[in-house]
Design a protein around this motif. Structure first.
Motif, PDB file in Angstrom:
ATOM      1  N   MET A  18      -3.920  -5.800   4.651  1.00  0.00           N
ATOM      2  CA  MET A  18      -5.158  -5.782   5.430  1.00  0.00           C
ATOM      3  C   MET A  18      -4.887  -6.303   6.839  1.00  0.00           C
ATOM      4  O   MET A  18      -4.240  -7.341   7.020  1.00  0.00           O
ATOM      5  CB  MET A  18      -6.232  -6.646   4.769  1.00  0.00           C
ATOM      6  N   TYR A  19      -5.385  -5.560   7.832  1.00  0.00           N
ATOM      7  CA  TYR A  19      -5.210  -5.916   9.231  1.00  0.00           C
ATOM      8  C   TYR A  19      -6.518  -6.461   9.794  1.00  0.00           C
ATOM      9  O   TYR A  19      -7.583  -5.873   9.582  1.00  0.00           O
ATOM     10  CB  TYR A  19      -4.811  -4.686  10.052  1.00  0.00           C
ATOM     11  N   GLU A  20      -6.414  -7.554  10.520  1.00  0.00           N
ATOM     12  CA  GLU A  20      -7.601  -8.144  11.141  1.00  0.00           C
ATOM     13  C   GLU A  20      -8.329  -7.133  12.012  1.00  0.00           C
ATOM     14  O   GLU A  20      -9.562  -7.057  12.006  1.00  0.00           O
ATOM     15  CB  GLU A  20      -7.199  -9.364  11.981  1.00  0.00           C
ATOM     16  N   GLU A  21      -7.593  -6.316  12.759  1.00  0.00           N
ATOM     17  CA  GLU A  21      -8.220  -5.355  13.669  1.00  0.00           C
ATOM     18  C   GLU A  21      -9.069  -4.333  12.910  1.00  0.00           C
ATOM     19  O   GLU A  21     -10.096  -3.870  13.417  1.00  0.00           O
ATOM     20  CB  GLU A  21      -7.172  -4.647  14.522  1.00  0.00           C
ATOM     21  N   ALA A  70     -13.975  -1.024  -0.419  1.00  0.00           N
ATOM     22  CA  ALA A  70     -14.519   0.103   0.339  1.00  0.00           C
ATOM     23  C   ALA A  70     -13.641   0.466   1.533  1.00  0.00           C
ATOM     24  O   ALA A  70     -13.980   1.359   2.308  1.00  0.00           O
ATOM     25  CB  ALA A  70     -15.933  -0.229   0.818  1.00  0.00           C
ATOM     26  N   MET A  71     -12.524  -0.227   1.682  1.00  0.00           N
ATOM     27  CA  MET A  71     -11.651   0.003   2.830  1.00  0.00           C
ATOM     28  C   MET A  71     -10.264   0.444   2.371  1.00  0.00           C
ATOM     29  O   MET A  71      -9.912   0.316   1.201  1.00  0.00           O
ATOM     30  CB  MET A  71     -11.530  -1.280   3.672  1.00  0.00           C
ATOM     31  N   GLU A  72      -9.498   0.957   3.332  1.00  0.00           N
ATOM     32  CA  GLU A  72      -8.122   1.335   3.038  1.00  0.00           C
ATOM     33  C   GLU A  72      -7.178   0.324   3.651  1.00  0.00           C
ATOM     34  O   GLU A  72      -7.246   0.032   4.842  1.00  0.00           O
ATOM     35  CB  GLU A  72      -7.810   2.737   3.596  1.00  0.00           C
ATOM     36  N   ALA A  73      -6.301  -0.219   2.814  1.00  0.00           N
ATOM     37  CA  ALA A  73      -5.254  -1.108   3.318  1.00  0.00           C
ATOM     38  C   ALA A  73      -4.064  -0.255   3.759  1.00  0.00           C
ATOM     39  O   ALA A  73      -3.934   0.903   3.368  1.00  0.00           O
ATOM     40  CB  ALA A  73      -4.840  -2.093   2.239  1.00  0.00           C
ATOM     41  N   ARG A  74      -3.225  -0.829   4.573  1.00  0.00           N
ATOM     42  CA  ARG A  74      -2.083  -0.069   5.091  1.00  0.00           C
ATOM     43  C   ARG A  74      -0.846  -0.280   4.209  1.00  0.00           C
ATOM     44  O   ARG A  74      -0.597  -1.387   3.732  1.00  0.00           O
ATOM     45  CB  ARG A  74      -1.768  -0.493   6.525  1.00  0.00           C
ATOM     46  N   PRO A  75      -0.067   0.772   3.989  1.00  0.00           N
ATOM     47  CA  PRO A  75       1.095   0.700   3.084  1.00  0.00           C
ATOM     48  C   PRO A  75       2.320   0.078   3.759  1.00  0.00           C
ATOM     49  O   PRO A  75       3.331   0.740   4.008  1.00  0.00           O
ATOM     50  CB  PRO A  75       1.338   2.165   2.728  1.00  0.00           C
ATOM     51  N   VAL A  76       2.229  -1.205   4.057  1.00  0.00           N
ATOM     52  CA  VAL A  76       3.332  -1.920   4.720  1.00  0.00           C
ATOM     53  C   VAL A  76       3.909  -2.929   3.741  1.00  0.00           C
ATOM     54  O   VAL A  76       3.197  -3.825   3.286  1.00  0.00           O
ATOM     55  CB  VAL A  76       2.829  -2.640   5.995  1.00  0.00           C
ATOM     56  N   SER A  77       5.184  -2.803   3.416  1.00  0.00           N
ATOM     57  CA  SER A  77       5.839  -3.750   2.502  1.00  0.00           C
ATOM     58  C   SER A  77       7.337  -3.531   2.546  1.00  0.00           C
ATOM     59  O   SER A  77       7.828  -2.553   3.132  1.00  0.00           O
ATOM     60  CB  SER A  77       5.333  -3.562   1.067  1.00  0.00           C
ATOM     61  N   VAL A  78       8.081  -4.450   1.935  1.00  0.00           N
ATOM     62  CA  VAL A  78       9.532  -4.300   1.791  1.00  0.00           C
ATOM     63  C   VAL A  78       9.916  -4.587   0.351  1.00  0.00           C
ATOM     64  O   VAL A  78       9.193  -5.254  -0.381  1.00  0.00           O
ATOM     65  CB  VAL A  78      10.306  -5.249   2.734  1.00  0.00           C
ATOM     66  N   GLU A  79      11.074  -4.074  -0.032  1.00  0.00           N
ATOM     67  CA  GLU A  79      11.625  -4.345  -1.362  1.00  0.00           C
ATOM     68  C   GLU A  79      12.346  -5.696  -1.361  1.00  0.00           C
ATOM     69  O   GLU A  79      12.878  -6.119  -0.325  1.00  0.00           O
ATOM     70  CB  GLU A  79      12.608  -3.237  -1.757  1.00  0.00           C
TER      71      GLU A  79
END
Length: 219
Positions: free
Chosen positions: A50-53, A66-75
Motif C-alpha cells: 500500500m502506497y500513501e499516495e 476496495a483498493m488495489e495494492a501494488r505488486p512490489v516484493s522480493v524473494e
C-alpha cells in the motif's frame, strides 16, 4: 552466504495492514512509523504494498479491500546487491519479502545501510581513497597489488561511472589510516587521486599539498 540475502535483512518491525483496515487507520499507522508504504496481508498471504499516495486519494472510511495494492516484493533468496537495486528502483521505504505468496517480513533501507556499514568494513577505522581510472585501464587486482606493496590492504572497494564519462571512480577502504605510502605509490604509477578521507594525522597537511599539486597541474 546467508548473510548477503534478503532474508537476513528482513524484520517484523513494521506493522502489516489488513483488507478490513480503513484508509484512515493505515494513514495514521504510516504517520506513526514514519513510512509511506506498508504491506497488505490477508492471513499469511501477501496481497501487495500500500502506497500513501494512493491512500490520500480515497475517503478515510474506505476499507483496503476496495483498493488495489501494488505488486512490489522480493524473494528471500535475492542477493543484497539486487535488494538495493529494487529499493532504489521502487523508491519504497518498506520492501516486502515474500516466498510462494507468503509474507515473511519487510526490509527497511536503514537496515540495508546498517548491514553494509557493519558487515562490509565501511564503518571501521581506516582511510578511504578515491581514484579516477580510465575504464579500459581499470584493474582492481593491480590496484590491490599496489596497495599491498605499500604495506596496506583493501578491505572494501566500490566502483561507479557517470554516463558522460569514460573514467571509472574507484573508492577504496583501507585497513590503515596511514595513507601517505599508498598515495605515493599511486602517484608513482600515474593514478589520478580524486581525494581521500579519514587519515587524521596526515590529512590536513597532505590534503593541502595534494590540492596545491593539482592546482599546479591545472595551470
Amino acid at each position: 552466504n546467508y548473510a548477503m540475502y534478503a532474508q537476513r535483512l528482513m524484520s517484523l518491525n513494521l506493522p502489516v495492514v489488513r483488507p478490513e483496515d480503513s484508509v484512515g487507520k493505515v494513514l495514521r499507522l504510516m504517520d506513526e512509523y514514519k513510512v509511506c508504504h506498508l504491506a497488505l496481508v490477508n492471513g499469511e498471504v501477501f496481497a501487495g504494498l500500500m502506497y500513501e499516495e494512493d491512500l490520500m486519494e480515497r475517503d478515510e472510511e474506505t476499507p483496503l479491500a476496495a483498493m488495489e495494492a501494488r505488486p512490489v516484493s522480493v524473494e528471500p533468496q535475492l542477493h543484497l546487491y539486487d535488494v538495493v537495486s529494487r529499493l532504489v528502483e521502487s523508491e519504497v521505504d518498506a520492501m516486502p519479502v515474500v516466498h510462494e505468496g507468503k509474507f515473511l517480513g519487510c526490509i527497511e533501507p536503514k537496515a540495508v545501510l546498517r548491514f553494509l556499514a557493519e558487515s562490509t568494513h565501511w564503518a571501521g577505522l581506516g582511510a578511504v581513497i578515491v581514484l579516477e581510472v580510465p575504464k579500459n585501464d581499470l584493474s582492481i587486482a593491480e590496484i590491490a597489488r599496489l596497495v599491498e606493496g605499500a604495506d596496506a590492504k583493501v578491505i572494501a572497494c566500490t566502483t561507479s561511472q557517470k554516463d558522460d564519462s569514460s573514467n571509472v571512480e574507484v573508492t577504496l577502504k583501507l585497513n590503515t589510516q596511514d595513507v601517505e605510502p599508498v598515495i605515493s605509490t599511486f602517484q608513482r604509477f600515474g593514478y589520478s587521486i580524486q581525494t581521500f578521507y579519514h587519515a587524521p594525522e596526515l590529512e590536513e597537511e597532505m590534503r593541502e599539498r595534494y590540492e596545491a599539486f593539482m592546482r599546479y597541474l591545472d595551470n
